[in-house]
Design an enzyme around this catalytic site. Structure first.
Site, PDB file in Angstrom:
ATOM      1  N   ASP A 107      -6.990   0.081 -16.992  1.00 30.56           N
ATOM      2  CA  ASP A 107      -7.206   0.775 -15.714  1.00 30.56           C
ATOM      3  C   ASP A 107      -6.436   2.094 -15.684  1.00 30.56           C
ATOM      4  O   ASP A 107      -6.664   2.927 -14.809  1.00 30.56           O
ATOM      5  CB  ASP A 107      -6.765  -0.101 -14.531  1.00 30.56           C
ATOM      6  CG  ASP A 107      -5.343  -0.596 -14.680  1.00 30.56           C
ATOM      7  OD1 ASP A 107      -5.063  -1.290 -15.670  1.00 30.56           O
ATOM      8  OD2 ASP A 107      -4.501  -0.276 -13.826  1.00 30.56           O
ATOM      9  N   ARG A 160      -2.694  13.588  -5.451  1.00 29.32           N
ATOM     10  CA  ARG A 160      -3.001  13.688  -6.878  1.00 29.32           C
ATOM     11  C   ARG A 160      -4.352  14.352  -7.088  1.00 29.32           C
ATOM     12  O   ARG A 160      -5.304  14.082  -6.363  1.00 29.32           O
ATOM     13  CB  ARG A 160      -2.994  12.277  -7.467  1.00 29.32           C
ATOM     14  CG  ARG A 160      -3.364  12.208  -8.913  1.00 29.32           C
ATOM     15  CD  ARG A 160      -2.832  10.945  -9.566  1.00 29.32           C
ATOM     16  NE  ARG A 160      -3.620   9.770  -9.255  1.00 29.32           N
ATOM     17  CZ  ARG A 160      -3.337   8.555  -9.720  1.00 29.32           C
ATOM     18  NH1 ARG A 160      -2.278   8.368 -10.488  1.00 29.32           N
ATOM     19  NH2 ARG A 160      -4.079   7.521  -9.410  1.00 29.32           N
ATOM     20  N   GLY A 178       0.801  -1.226   0.000  1.00 32.92           N
ATOM     21  CA  GLY A 178       0.000   0.000   0.000  1.00 32.92           C
ATOM     22  C   GLY A 178       0.832   1.273   0.000  1.00 32.92           C
ATOM     23  O   GLY A 178       0.291   2.375   0.102  1.00 32.92           O
TER      24      GLY A 178
HETATM   25  P1  AMP Z   1      -0.370   0.721 -11.457  1.00 29.67           P
HETATM   26  O1  AMP Z   1       0.700  -0.121 -12.067  1.00 29.67           O
HETATM   27  O2  AMP Z   1       0.146   1.846 -10.624  1.00 29.67           O
HETATM   28  O3  AMP Z   1      -1.422   1.124 -12.424  1.00 29.67           O
HETATM   29  O4  AMP Z   1      -1.068  -0.235 -10.382  1.00 29.67           O
HETATM   30  C1  AMP Z   1      -1.759  -1.396 -10.731  1.00 29.67           C
HETATM   31  C2  AMP Z   1      -2.489  -1.933  -9.528  1.00 29.67           C
HETATM   32  O5  AMP Z   1      -1.570  -2.332  -8.513  1.00 29.67           O
HETATM   33  C3  AMP Z   1      -3.427  -0.968  -8.870  1.00 29.67           C
HETATM   34  O6  AMP Z   1      -4.520  -1.700  -8.406  1.00 29.67           O
HETATM   35  C4  AMP Z   1      -2.604  -0.428  -7.732  1.00 29.67           C
HETATM   36  O7  AMP Z   1      -3.398   0.100  -6.702  1.00 29.67           O
HETATM   37  C5  AMP Z   1      -1.861  -1.666  -7.301  1.00 29.67           C
HETATM   38  N1  AMP Z   1      -0.611  -1.386  -6.587  1.00 29.67           N
HETATM   39  C6  AMP Z   1       0.520  -0.869  -7.118  1.00 29.67           C
HETATM   40  N2  AMP Z   1       1.470  -0.763  -6.175  1.00 29.67           N
HETATM   41  C7  AMP Z   1       0.943  -1.205  -5.019  1.00 29.67           C
HETATM   42  C8  AMP Z   1       1.420  -1.364  -3.665  1.00 29.67           C
HETATM   43  N3  AMP Z   1       2.653  -1.020  -3.334  1.00 29.67           N
HETATM   44  N4  AMP Z   1       0.567  -1.843  -2.762  1.00 29.67           N
HETATM   45  C9  AMP Z   1      -0.674  -2.194  -3.087  1.00 29.67           C
HETATM   46  N5  AMP Z   1      -1.183  -2.104  -4.310  1.00 29.67           N
HETATM   47  C10 AMP Z   1      -0.397  -1.610  -5.278  1.00 29.67           C
HETATM   48 MG    MG Z   2      -2.907   2.283 -12.423  1.00 30.39          MG
END
Ligand code: AMP
Ligand code: MG
Length: 491
Positions: free
Chosen positions: A256, A180, A130
């Site tokens: 997403d 953000r 998180g």
């Molecule tokens: P992103 O690559 O930033 O688009 O993230 C893809 C998914 O992974 C989303 O659901 C994010 O909320 C989740 N996510 C990315 N990094 C973390 C993290 N460190 N802890 C929990 N969820 C994460």
């Molecule tokens: Mg994302």
């Protein structure tokens, strides 16, 4: 005598309209408090435009909001649910490390999502902690603000705080939270989530909410859901054309990471290309080049097709008819994108009117850039100032021919040379966030706690079309390197 201390109002003015949507769309959750927050950067101009008081934001109470240690009055923190196709594979996702504090209503009545990114675990965290680390959050700050400066629709960055806690990736890294700002965080993936796991009524609730929030002018259309699809297609055709025109590679165009509002979102492994190549890929995880520079418009169509699929039951009760209507709308993307790109390219070459040969004039120039590995930004910059001697194309027979054709083409329009020059200046950035400059700023910030390099960079990037003397050194190319620039997701 007790001194009267004046309490400065921060100016938070939250609405929580998303939280009134069906319960399955989100989870009510507070950010996880952090140990020792410290304000690293605050976007004063953006803060003021949101109706916030900079001084109050910098106080301990203000800082505690950015850290997730204090929930301001009126905020109703939630994590949003969404799904998405990641590199083509459908998955359940959701805000795994972000919390939406609410929607700030500005003095002029505009509505912006205020989201903390890196604010702790949520039910959507899957295996993640998180959290986020300082480097990637500052990177998002720099690139999103650079995009804003370039005039490209984008989410924005209000503040970055460090948490005083380490996070563990390959090594220990300083934890950080980015605040953000977005027109909304409704994504193609939000519709995919609701379409897959909710019922028709909830899908309609999401579509109606989205129309109300972003496209209220279509709500009385004969088929508002088809209009919604068309509006989103139009927005993405404009957005992706803008990316292509400045050489921006998003890097992870999963569904997403595509907004319904038409803003660029999720600055992970993105970067700007130096030498022109359609095959440019920076992301270390994009092994097959799915999200290469030259593929972005096609990926746009792919993602919008996934969006269209979610809307089918709303578009028409007869499925075949719905498919036909949606397909026609998606097919329009290519034409819309091409028109936007052509208009942008004409402006980059100082052309006001349209001639049929313009397309080949443009194609010839960019294929020469690809052939001779010309720097994309600087080639247009030199053309703007008619300093072709500074490009690698000078002296090439095909370029000399092209140059004469271009000059003759400029002569054939009514507008003067000066007017063309002005148009080119306003269409060709003098600076982009060059990868080596971004890295240099991040290294100084993260390794040495020196934020001055980043501040200078941000200042230059805030006025990319001003052609000021201090921009000169920022338009220089990186020193030749044996290995290509690589970016990482930074999760
Ligand atoms: P992103 O690559 O930033 O688009 O993230 C893809 C998914 O992974 C989303 O659901 C994010 O909320 C989740 N996510 C990315 N990094 C973390 C993290 N460190 N802890 C929990 N969820 C994460
Ligand atoms: Mg994302």
């Amino acid at each position: 005598m007790i001194e009267k201390k004046e309490i400065i109002e921060t100016g938070w003015n939250f609405h929580n309209s998303y939280a009134h949507l069906p319960k399955s769309f989100f989870t009510r959750i507070n950010p996880t408090p952090v140990r020792l927050p410290k304000l690293i950067i605050l976007n004063n101009i953006l803060a003021k435009s949101l109706g916030l008081n900079v001084e109050a934001l910098q106080s301990n109470d203000g800082l505690d909001v950015f850290a997730g240690n204090n929930i301001p009055e009126g905020s109703f923190p939630i994590a949003q649910a969404y799904a998405g196709h990641q590199f083509g594979h459908f998955t359940m996702l959701g805000d795994g490390r972000a919390v939406l504090l609410g929607e700030q209503i500005t003095l002029s009545g505009e509505r912006f999502d205020i989201q903390l990114k890196g604010s702790g675990r949520t039910p959507y965290s899957r295996g993640g902690d998180g959290r986020a680390s300082l480097g990637p959050m500052l990177r998002e700050y720099i690139i999103s603000e650079a995009m804003y400066g370039l005039g490209i629709p984008t989410t924005r960055s209000l503040a970055v705080v460090t948490t005083g806690e380490s996070i563990i990736r390959e090594t220990r890294l300083p934890g950080a939270i980015l605040t953000r700002i977005a027109a909304s965080h409704i994504r193609v993936g939000t519709f995919q989530y609701v379409s897959k796991w909710s019922n028709a009524e909830e899908l309609k609730a999401l579509a109606d909410y989205t129309i109300q929030r972003h496209f209220s002018y279509i709500k009385n259309d004969e088929n508002p859901y088809l209009s919604l699809l068309k509006e989103v297609i139009k927005g993405q055709a404009e957005l992706i054309a803008k990316w292509q025109l400045v050489g921006f590679v998003h890097g992870v165009m999963n569904t997403d990471n595509m907004t319904i509002s038409g803003e660029t979102i999720d600055y992970g492994p993105c970067a700007f290309m130096d030498t022109y190549s359609l095959k440019t890929v920076f992301s270390s995880i994009d092994l097959h080049g799915r999200y290469a520079y030259g593929n972005q418009p096609d990926i746009g169509v792919w993602n919008l097709s996934r969006f269209a699929e979610t809307l089918l039951p709303l578009i028409h009760e007869n499925q075949d008819k719905a498919v036909e209507l949606a397909q026609n709308a998606v097919l329009d993307f290519t034409k819309l994108y091409h028109n936007n790109w052509m208009a942008g390219m004409r402006a980059k070459l100082g052309l006001f009117n349209e001639e049929t040969q313009d397309e080949s004039l443009i194609e010839d120039l960019i294929s020469m850039m690809e052939k001779y590995s010309a720097d994309y930004t600087n080639t247009f910059r030199e053309l703007t100032f008619d300093k072709v001697e500074d490009t690698v194309l000078v002296g090439k027979t095909e370029f000399t021919k092209w140059y004469d054709l271009w000059k003759a083409r400029l002569e054939r329009q009514q507008e003067s040379k000066d007017e063309s020059h002005e148009l080119m200046k306003n269409s060709n950035p003098a600076v982009i966030p060059r990868n080596h400059r971004v890295e240099e700023a991040l290294e100084a910030a993260v390794e040495k706690g020196d934020y001055s390099v980043m501040e200078r960079l941000l200042n230059v990037l805030s006025k990319p079309y001003s052609y000021s003397p201090e921009q000169e050194e920022y338009s220089k190319l990186p020193p030749p390197s044996t290995c290509p620039y690589r970016t990482f997701c930074g999760t």
